[in-house]
Every structure is written in structure tokens, then in C-alpha cells.
Design a protein around this motif. Structure first.
Motif, mmCIF file in Angstrom:
data_model
loop_
_atom_site.group_PDB
_atom_site.id
_atom_site.type_symbol
_atom_site.label_atom_id
_atom_site.label_comp_id
_atom_site.label_asym_id
_atom_site.label_seq_id
_atom_site.Cartn_x
_atom_site.Cartn_y
_atom_site.Cartn_z
ATOM 1 N N TRP A 183 1.137 7.416 -6.145
ATOM 2 C CA TRP A 183 -0.072 8.210 -6.403
ATOM 3 C C TRP A 183 0.144 9.676 -6.050
ATOM 4 O O TRP A 183 -0.018 10.559 -6.881
ATOM 5 N N LYS A 184 0.570 9.927 -4.802
ATOM 6 C CA LYS A 184 0.671 11.311 -4.337
ATOM 7 C C LYS A 184 1.982 11.633 -3.621
ATOM 8 O O LYS A 184 2.119 12.713 -3.058
ATOM 9 N N GLY A 185 2.929 10.712 -3.629
ATOM 10 C CA GLY A 185 4.152 10.915 -2.861
ATOM 11 C C GLY A 185 5.363 11.242 -3.703
ATOM 12 O O GLY A 185 5.254 11.795 -4.803
ATOM 13 N N VAL A 186 6.542 10.865 -3.209
ATOM 14 C CA VAL A 186 7.796 11.214 -3.875
ATOM 15 C C VAL A 186 7.974 10.485 -5.205
ATOM 16 O O VAL A 186 8.808 10.882 -6.020
ATOM 17 N N ALA A 187 7.198 9.417 -5.436
ATOM 18 C CA ALA A 187 7.321 8.665 -6.686
ATOM 19 C C ALA A 187 6.182 8.968 -7.654
ATOM 20 O O ALA A 187 5.973 8.222 -8.615
ATOM 21 N N ALA A 188 5.436 10.060 -7.404
ATOM 22 C CA ALA A 188 4.297 10.405 -8.262
ATOM 23 C C ALA A 188 4.743 10.523 -9.719
ATOM 24 O O ALA A 188 5.726 11.190 -10.029
ATOM 25 N N GLY A 189 4.020 9.818 -10.595
ATOM 26 C CA GLY A 189 4.315 9.879 -12.017
ATOM 27 C C GLY A 189 5.260 8.797 -12.497
ATOM 28 O O GLY A 189 5.442 8.624 -13.702
ATOM 29 N N VAL B 178 10.453 1.085 -6.192
ATOM 30 C CA VAL B 178 10.813 0.202 -5.082
ATOM 31 C C VAL B 178 10.669 1.017 -3.809
ATOM 32 O O VAL B 178 11.334 2.042 -3.642
ATOM 33 N N TYR B 179 9.781 0.601 -2.929
ATOM 34 C CA TYR B 179 9.561 1.271 -1.649
ATOM 35 C C TYR B 179 10.200 0.435 -0.551
ATOM 36 O O TYR B 179 9.987 -0.779 -0.473
ATOM 37 N N ILE B 180 11.016 1.078 0.301
ATOM 38 C CA ILE B 180 11.638 0.390 1.429
ATOM 39 C C ILE B 180 10.985 0.872 2.718
ATOM 40 O O ILE B 180 10.981 2.076 2.999
ATOM 41 N N HIS B 181 10.444 -0.050 3.480
ATOM 42 C CA HIS B 181 9.840 0.268 4.771
ATOM 43 C C HIS B 181 10.902 0.153 5.854
ATOM 44 O O HIS B 181 11.583 -0.866 5.973
ATOM 45 N N LEU C 9 0.825 -1.206 0.000
ATOM 46 C CA LEU C 9 0.000 0.000 0.000
ATOM 47 C C LEU C 9 0.860 1.257 0.000
ATOM 48 O O LEU C 9 0.537 2.242 -0.676
ATOM 49 N N ALA C 10 1.943 1.241 0.765
ATOM 50 C CA ALA C 10 2.815 2.409 0.829
ATOM 51 C C ALA C 10 3.445 2.695 -0.528
ATOM 52 O O ALA C 10 3.561 3.859 -0.945
ATOM 53 N N ALA C 11 3.853 1.665 -1.233
ATOM 54 C CA ALA C 11 4.425 1.850 -2.571
ATOM 55 C C ALA C 11 3.393 2.471 -3.515
ATOM 56 O O ALA C 11 3.706 3.395 -4.286
ATOM 57 N N ALA C 12 2.153 1.962 -3.451
ATOM 58 C CA ALA C 12 1.086 2.512 -4.296
ATOM 59 C C ALA C 12 0.789 3.965 -3.936
ATOM 60 O O ALA C 12 0.555 4.804 -4.816
ATOM 61 N N ALA C 13 0.814 4.283 -2.637
ATOM 62 C CA ALA C 13 0.536 5.649 -2.194
ATOM 63 C C ALA C 13 1.616 6.620 -2.658
ATOM 64 O O ALA C 13 1.314 7.743 -3.107
ATOM 65 N N GLU C 14 2.877 6.218 -2.557
ATOM 66 C CA GLU C 14 3.963 7.095 -3.000
ATOM 67 C C GLU C 14 3.890 7.342 -4.501
ATOM 68 O O GLU C 14 4.209 8.432 -4.979
#
Length: 221
Positions: free
Chosen positions: A115-121, A126-129, A108-113
Motif C-alpha cells: 500500500w505505502k511501502g517499498v512494494a507500492a504499486g 513476498v514479505y519476510i519478517h 498485514l505487513a505484506a499488505a502495508a508494504e
């Protein structure tokens, strides 16, 4: 969002704006019944702050540690006691008559980033928790990648890559400052502000991540 020591609920409108939220502290040793009870109580508190009733909720999304099956059941969680096998989707439907989605928190965090986070566009992410445990979430060509058995990214506890020791560097820095509790965000903030000890802790954390990825690649090769 159901974690080891915190449960957080947010109510949002269709544009993604948060209109009500609530956070509750729980014990990492809490069993299934206590954690589910806290989950419902936190959600109700968020609804009260939003000033709306449960009947107006169009969908509920739940993020949890561990792997998640297609029917919203936690398949495997070694982080929370008595959590493997809990059907979160069914537990939510007891309270809300709407669409229910249950997903791994890192996914979910990867999808959120994206969508509206630092990875938008970006289409490949790759999201690291960074927490007591280290996990990952992947987006490939704009789609969330879960793997054949929903275990994509669930590599933080694999002994072969050593990620289980990475967070110890951040915890050690916290102890050296006299602070209580694990707070990775605080360590990263201190490093960004120029604290040399925090910078070393973050560098060591990142080095362990890089070493672990290299070990995993060699193992799979």
C-alpha cells in the motif's frame, strides 16, 4: 500489533496518517490475561494521545503472531503462551463498537508494504519478517494469500527448512558488540553503514533463508 515483547497501538485517520500512538513492553512469558490487559491499555493510551474517544473509532485492526480464523480467533500460536484459541475480535468488541479485523502480523505487513511501502504499486509481493522467528506474507495478483487454512507464510519454525536458526546470526552479532536485546533492524542498519561483521551476519541470515526455501521446494516436489 501484538508481539512477544512489545505491543504497539496507532490511531490513524482515513488517509492513513498516524495521529496518536503508544508502545508498551510486555514479557514473552505473559499469559493470555496479562497480554489482553496490556493490549487494551496500549490502545487507550494511543487514543489519549490522539485526543479522541473510543466512540469515534470507525474500525480496529489487530495484528498478531500465529494463524487467524475467519471469526478473529487465533487458531495456533506456538510463540506466545496460552495464545492459541483466544478470540481477539470478541475481546476488542468489548471496548469498541465498530468493525474489527484480526489478521496475522506478516500478512498485514505484506499488505502495508504494497500500500505505502517499498512494494507500492506491485501486485506480487513476498514479505519476510525478521525477528526472533522468521515468517512470511504473500500477495498474489494484488490479493492477500492466506492459504486454505490461514497458514500461508507460517513456515519459520518448520525443521525441514531450518529458518529457526537464521535469526541466530543476527543475535550473535548483537552479542559481539555488547548490545542487549534482539534488534534485527539495528543489525541491518549497521550492515548498510559498512560494518563488515554486520554484513557477514546479514549474509549468513540470507543464506539460511535461501537454503530453507530450496529445502522446502525439494520437499514439496
Amino acid at each position: 500489533d501484538i508481539g512477544s515483547s512489545t505491543i504497539r497501538a496507532e490511531v490513524g485517520d482515513l488517509a492513513g496518517r498516524v495521529v496518536g500512538e503508544s508502545t508498551r513492553t510486555v514479557s514473552p512469558s505473559d499469559g493470555r490475561a496479562a497480554r489482553l490487559s496490556a493490549m487494551h491499555a496500549t490502545a487507550r493510551a494511543a487514543l489519549r494521545k490522539a485526543g479522541i474517544g473510543a466512540e469515534r473509532i470507525g474500525a480496529v485492526c489487530v495484528g498478531t503472531t500465529g494463524t487467524v480464523d475467519g471469526d478473529g480467533t487465533v487458531g495456533l500460536s506456538d510463540a506466545l503462551p496460552d495464545w492459541s484459541g483466544v478470540n481477539l475480535a470478541a475481546a476488542i468488541r468489548e471496548q469498541y463498537d465498530c468493525t474489527v479485523v484480526v489478521e496475522n502480523d506478516c500478512h498485514l505487513a505484506a499488505a502495508a508494504e504494497a500500500w505505502k511501502g517499498v512494494a507500492a504499486g506491485l501486485r506480487n509481493v513476498v514479505y519476510i519478517h525478521c525477528g526472533h522467528r522468521t515468517g512470511a506474507g504473500l500477495l498474489i495478483e494484488g490479493r492477500l494469500y492466506r492459504g486454505a487454512h490461514g497458514m500461508s507464510g507460517e513456515i519459520g519454525a518448520l525443521p525441514v527448512i531450518g529458518w529457526q536458526r537464521a535469526a541466530a546470526h543476527l543475535a550473535e552479532y548483537r552479542r559481539s558488540t555488547g548490545a542487549e536485546g534482539f534488534d534485527a533492524k539495528a543489525v541491518f542498519a549497521a550492515a548498510a553503514a559498512g560494518d563488515a561483521d554486520a554484513e557477514r551476519a546479514v549474509d549468513r541470515y540470507a543464506a539460511d533463508l535461501a537454503e530453507g526455501i530450496a529445502a522446502l521446494v525439494l520437499t514439496l516436489d
